[in-house]
Enzyme design. Structure first.
Site, PDB file in Angstrom:
ATOM      1  N   LYS A  17      -7.617  11.331  -9.924  1.00 22.40           N
ATOM      2  CA  LYS A  17      -7.373  12.003 -11.201  1.00 22.40           C
ATOM      3  C   LYS A  17      -8.428  11.647 -12.242  1.00 22.40           C
ATOM      4  O   LYS A  17      -8.955  12.530 -12.911  1.00 22.40           O
ATOM      5  CB  LYS A  17      -5.979  11.639 -11.742  1.00 22.40           C
ATOM      6  CG  LYS A  17      -4.836  12.093 -10.855  1.00 22.40           C
ATOM      7  CD  LYS A  17      -3.477  11.700 -11.415  1.00 22.40           C
ATOM      8  CE  LYS A  17      -3.252  10.217 -11.555  1.00 22.40           C
ATOM      9  NZ  LYS A  17      -3.181   9.464 -10.296  1.00 22.40           N
ATOM     10  N   ARG A  60       5.302  11.640 -16.656  1.00 26.83           N
ATOM     11  CA  ARG A  60       5.734  11.073 -15.381  1.00 26.83           C
ATOM     12  C   ARG A  60       7.224  11.267 -15.146  1.00 26.83           C
ATOM     13  O   ARG A  60       7.708  10.939 -14.071  1.00 26.83           O
ATOM     14  CB  ARG A  60       5.410   9.586 -15.323  1.00 26.83           C
ATOM     15  CG  ARG A  60       3.910   9.344 -15.289  1.00 26.83           C
ATOM     16  CD  ARG A  60       3.605   7.898 -15.059  1.00 26.83           C
ATOM     17  NE  ARG A  60       2.173   7.691 -15.006  1.00 26.83           N
ATOM     18  CZ  ARG A  60       1.603   6.736 -14.310  1.00 26.83           C
ATOM     19  NH1 ARG A  60       2.312   5.901 -13.611  1.00 26.83           N
ATOM     20  NH2 ARG A  60       0.296   6.607 -14.320  1.00 26.83           N
ATOM     21  N   ARG A  68     -11.343   0.268  -4.393  1.00 24.95           N
ATOM     22  CA  ARG A  68     -11.551   0.225  -5.839  1.00 24.95           C
ATOM     23  C   ARG A  68     -11.252  -1.176  -6.377  1.00 24.95           C
ATOM     24  O   ARG A  68     -11.922  -1.654  -7.291  1.00 24.95           O
ATOM     25  CB  ARG A  68     -10.651   1.273  -6.518  1.00 24.95           C
ATOM     26  CG  ARG A  68     -10.886   1.382  -8.008  1.00 24.95           C
ATOM     27  CD  ARG A  68     -10.183   2.569  -8.613  1.00 24.95           C
ATOM     28  NE  ARG A  68      -8.782   2.287  -8.879  1.00 24.95           N
ATOM     29  CZ  ARG A  68      -7.914   3.161  -9.360  1.00 24.95           C
ATOM     30  NH1 ARG A  68      -8.303   4.409  -9.601  1.00 24.95           N
ATOM     31  NH2 ARG A  68      -6.664   2.828  -9.576  1.00 24.95           N
ATOM     32  N   ARG A 126      -9.246  -4.738 -11.321  1.00 25.94           N
ATOM     33  CA  ARG A 126      -7.824  -4.466 -11.553  1.00 25.94           C
ATOM     34  C   ARG A 126      -6.994  -5.160 -10.483  1.00 25.94           C
ATOM     35  O   ARG A 126      -7.102  -4.844  -9.306  1.00 25.94           O
ATOM     36  CB  ARG A 126      -7.563  -2.958 -11.523  1.00 25.94           C
ATOM     37  CG  ARG A 126      -8.106  -2.239 -12.732  1.00 25.94           C
ATOM     38  CD  ARG A 126      -7.858  -0.756 -12.689  1.00 25.94           C
ATOM     39  NE  ARG A 126      -6.448  -0.435 -12.472  1.00 25.94           N
ATOM     40  CZ  ARG A 126      -5.990   0.801 -12.376  1.00 25.94           C
ATOM     41  NH1 ARG A 126      -6.813   1.831 -12.479  1.00 25.94           N
ATOM     42  NH2 ARG A 126      -4.711   1.023 -12.174  1.00 25.94           N
ATOM     43  N   ARG A 172       3.555   1.022  -5.982  1.00 22.32           N
ATOM     44  CA  ARG A 172       3.154   2.049  -6.958  1.00 22.32           C
ATOM     45  C   ARG A 172       3.289   3.442  -6.349  1.00 22.32           C
ATOM     46  O   ARG A 172       3.746   4.372  -7.025  1.00 22.32           O
ATOM     47  CB  ARG A 172       1.712   1.820  -7.425  1.00 22.32           C
ATOM     48  CG  ARG A 172       1.578   0.640  -8.374  1.00 22.32           C
ATOM     49  CD  ARG A 172       0.140   0.206  -8.586  1.00 22.32           C
ATOM     50  NE  ARG A 172      -0.714   1.259  -9.101  1.00 22.32           N
ATOM     51  CZ  ARG A 172      -2.047   1.270  -8.934  1.00 22.32           C
ATOM     52  NH1 ARG A 172      -2.655   0.296  -8.295  1.00 22.32           N
ATOM     53  NH2 ARG A 172      -2.759   2.249  -9.435  1.00 22.32           N
TER      54      ARG A 172
END
Length: 190
Positions: free
Chosen positions: A14, A89, A128, A134, A146
């Site tokens: 996204k 969401r 990533r 992160r 998640r």
């Protein structure tokens, strides 16, 4: 105004696509994730609240998210439109977004959902995590949680936007350019 909801599970691409589309269509990209990370890094009240939920792989409460979104839209009142990434969401958030935009004389034109298989998502996020710093991208258990939370709590919005004839599923696997081309075909036909 062209207002888009860019949708998909964590790791679907996204943010990457939003960065390209905002330039191509002269839209403002509002990523709740980016705004949360900024507030977390700067230890604002919103950031500390958001962090307590994000660290557990949970969604940030609606009230916090909606207040943050309203401020971001107001900062960009003269925009041609917005790409909402990571918002809404929940149905409550979708209703709140509809009300917010209605008050500005506009609406969501389309929800574009990037569709990617779970194992591809896990692989992308672990990759990533090696470079992003992160923590939520470095732990496979947190990643899988998640994704589960996304399907249990967020994917219901597919039906919400389908009922309004605003849902468009797009294959989120392939080169960045191929995926951008698929999304652009949807936007160009709105």
């Amino acid at each position: 105004m062209t207002n888009l909801v860019l949708f998909g599970p964590p790791g679907a691409g996204k943010g990457t696509q939003a960065d390209i589309l905002k330039e191509k269509y002269q839209l403002v990209h509002i990523s709740t994730g980016d705004v949360f990370r900024y507030n977390i890094k700067n230890e604002t009240e919103l950031g500390l609240t958001a962090k307590s939920f994000i660290d557990k792989g949970q969604l940030v409460p609606d009230e916090v998210t909606i207040n943050m979104l309203n401020a971001e839209v107001d900062k960009n009142a003269e925009a041609n439109g917005f790409i909402f990434d990571g918002f809404p969401r929940t149905e409550n958030q979708a209703d709140a977004l509809a009300e917010l935009l209605k008050g500005k004389g506009t609406e969501v034109k389309a929800m574009i959902a990037l569709e990617v298989e779970d194992e591809v998502l896990v692989k992308r996020l672990l990759e990533r995590g090696k470079t992003s710093g992160r923590k939520d991208d470095a732990d496979e258990a947190v990643i899988r949680n998640r994704i589960t939370v996304y399907y249990e709590e967020t994917a219901i919005l597919k039906e919400y936007y389908k009922k309004q004839n605003k849902y468009y599923g797009v294959d989120g696997v392939g080169s960045i350019e191929e995926i951008t081309e698929r999304i652009s075909k949807v936007i160009d036909n709105l």
